[in-house]
Design a protein around this motif. Sequence first.
Motif, mmCIF file in Angstrom:
data_model
loop_
_atom_site.group_PDB
_atom_site.id
_atom_site.type_symbol
_atom_site.label_atom_id
_atom_site.label_comp_id
_atom_site.label_asym_id
_atom_site.label_seq_id
_atom_site.Cartn_x
_atom_site.Cartn_y
_atom_site.Cartn_z
ATOM 1 N N ASP A 50 0.817 -1.215 0.000
ATOM 2 C CA ASP A 50 0.000 0.000 0.000
ATOM 3 C C ASP A 50 0.851 1.265 0.000
ATOM 4 O OD1 ASP A 50 -2.485 1.131 -0.175
ATOM 5 O OD2 ASP A 50 -2.752 1.298 1.995
ATOM 6 N N LEU A 51 2.063 1.161 -0.534
ATOM 7 C CA LEU A 51 2.968 2.323 -0.503
ATOM 8 C C LEU A 51 3.842 2.376 -1.751
ATOM 9 C CD1 LEU A 51 4.173 4.722 1.179
ATOM 10 C CD2 LEU A 51 5.815 3.074 2.114
ATOM 11 N N VAL A 52 3.811 3.531 -2.407
ATOM 12 C CA VAL A 52 4.736 3.768 -3.523
ATOM 13 C C VAL A 52 5.492 5.071 -3.261
ATOM 14 C CG1 VAL A 52 3.677 2.538 -5.478
ATOM 15 C CG2 VAL A 52 2.837 4.807 -4.829
ATOM 16 N N GLU A 53 6.655 5.181 -3.898
ATOM 17 C CA GLU A 53 7.462 6.398 -3.753
ATOM 18 C C GLU A 53 7.620 7.075 -5.111
ATOM 19 O OE1 GLU A 53 11.414 5.690 -2.262
ATOM 20 O OE2 GLU A 53 11.974 7.805 -2.441
ATOM 21 N N ILE A 54 7.436 8.371 -5.128
ATOM 22 C CA ILE A 54 7.777 9.142 -6.333
ATOM 23 C C ILE A 54 9.276 9.394 -6.286
ATOM 24 C CG2 ILE A 54 7.560 11.376 -7.486
ATOM 25 C CD1 ILE A 54 4.613 11.385 -6.779
ATOM 26 N N ARG A 55 9.961 8.971 -7.351
ATOM 27 C CA ARG A 55 11.419 9.116 -7.406
ATOM 28 C C ARG A 55 11.818 9.834 -8.693
ATOM 29 N NH1 ARG A 55 14.001 3.265 -5.549
ATOM 30 N NH2 ARG A 55 13.398 3.453 -3.361
ATOM 31 N N SER A 56 13.030 10.312 -8.690
ATOM 32 C CA SER A 56 13.637 10.880 -9.903
ATOM 33 C C SER A 56 12.725 11.888 -10.600
ATOM 34 C CB SER A 56 13.987 9.755 -10.897
ATOM 35 O OG SER A 56 14.836 8.805 -10.305
ATOM 36 N N LEU A 57 12.102 12.757 -9.810
ATOM 37 C CA LEU A 57 11.235 13.780 -10.406
ATOM 38 C C LEU A 57 12.075 15.011 -10.710
ATOM 39 C CD1 LEU A 57 8.201 14.576 -11.014
ATOM 40 C CD2 LEU A 57 8.251 15.714 -8.784
ATOM 41 N N GLY A 58 12.157 15.381 -11.967
ATOM 42 C CA GLY A 58 12.958 16.547 -12.332
ATOM 43 C C GLY A 58 12.467 17.192 -13.610
ATOM 44 N N ILE A 59 12.520 18.507 -13.606
ATOM 45 C CA ILE A 59 12.117 19.294 -14.778
ATOM 46 C C ILE A 59 13.369 19.979 -15.319
ATOM 47 C CG2 ILE A 59 10.573 21.161 -15.590
ATOM 48 C CD1 ILE A 59 9.175 18.641 -14.333
ATOM 49 N N ALA A 60 13.529 19.976 -16.633
ATOM 50 C CA ALA A 60 14.722 20.583 -17.232
ATOM 51 C C ALA A 60 14.767 22.074 -16.909
ATOM 52 C CB ALA A 60 14.696 20.366 -18.747
ATOM 53 N N GLU A 61 16.000 22.597 -16.753
ATOM 54 C CA GLU A 61 16.170 24.034 -16.520
ATOM 55 C C GLU A 61 15.485 24.783 -17.674
ATOM 56 O OE1 GLU A 61 17.370 24.967 -13.795
ATOM 57 O OE2 GLU A 61 18.883 23.533 -13.145
ATOM 58 N N GLY A 62 14.831 25.862 -17.337
ATOM 59 C CA GLY A 62 14.147 26.634 -18.373
ATOM 60 C C GLY A 62 12.698 26.219 -18.568
ATOM 61 N N TYR A 63 12.311 25.097 -17.948
ATOM 62 C CA TYR A 63 10.928 24.611 -18.093
ATOM 63 C C TYR A 63 10.207 24.544 -16.748
ATOM 64 C CZ TYR A 63 12.135 23.355 -22.872
ATOM 65 O OH TYR A 63 12.526 23.405 -24.190
ATOM 66 N N LYS A 64 10.895 24.976 -15.676
ATOM 67 C CA LYS A 64 10.276 24.910 -14.345
ATOM 68 C C LYS A 64 9.200 25.983 -14.200
ATOM 69 C CE LYS A 64 14.481 23.444 -12.007
ATOM 70 N NZ LYS A 64 15.487 23.925 -11.068
ATOM 71 N N GLY A 65 8.279 25.753 -13.258
ATOM 72 C CA GLY A 65 7.258 26.751 -12.958
ATOM 73 C C GLY A 65 6.184 26.884 -14.015
ATOM 74 N N ARG A 66 6.072 25.882 -14.882
ATOM 75 C CA ARG A 66 5.040 25.927 -15.934
ATOM 76 C C ARG A 66 4.007 24.817 -15.762
ATOM 77 N NH1 ARG A 66 8.216 25.935 -21.474
ATOM 78 N NH2 ARG A 66 6.308 24.815 -21.909
#
Length: 152
Positions: free
Chosen positions: A64-80
Amino acid sequence: MAVVRKARIDDVEQIYKLIDHYAQQGIMLPRSRELLSRIIDTFVVAEEDGVIVGVGSLCKLGDDLVEIRSLGIAEGYKGRGIGTKLVETLLEEARRLKIRQVMALTYEVPFFESNGFRVVDKGIFPEKVWTDCIYCKKRHACDEIAVLRRLD
Ligand SMILES: CC(C)(COP(=O)(O)OP(=O)(O)OC[C@H]1O[C@@H](n2cnc3c(N)ncnc32)[C@H](O)[C@@H]1OP(=O)(O)O)[C@@H](O)C(=O)NCCC(=O)NCCS
């Protein structure tokens, strides 16, 4: 506009580079190309004009447990809103698996809070959560914060 989809084996190189960029800053754990090839089915990517601009994966830690891993947004694309889209897709996958608890270890608490997660004590998680920590330089001084979202 970025489109979120399941990752494919031919995405490995771009995923590797995106993660490596943040791994070199100590923000994410490094992942080898070999490992990424093996666990590519756990990844989703955001693609814009043929370029991978965001990645994230879901690791099953228990019934009953999963982990979100390796979450990353390329520079220049954050905050969208791309990170949010990826998290929503991973939450959808957890729902499909009928897994009700989704956690992450992060420095980006406000981002996860705006996606319905709350800060929890690291001690509530089973041993399995920490198996990856042997790959982390900071393992004896972990300053990441645990966040959890329940899907009931
Ligand atoms: C953290 C990260 C994944 C967020 O992705 P993103 O696409 O930039 O985030 P979004 O545009 O979807 O932002 C969603 C919300 O979180 C907020 N947010 C995002 N990053 C934030 C930050 N550093 N501080 C405060 N708020 C933040 C946004 O303001 C937005 O809130 P709103 O909907 O109320 O406007 C991205 O910044 C990133 O790749 N960081 C580097 C790698 C990393 O730390 N990954 C996390 C590992 S678990």
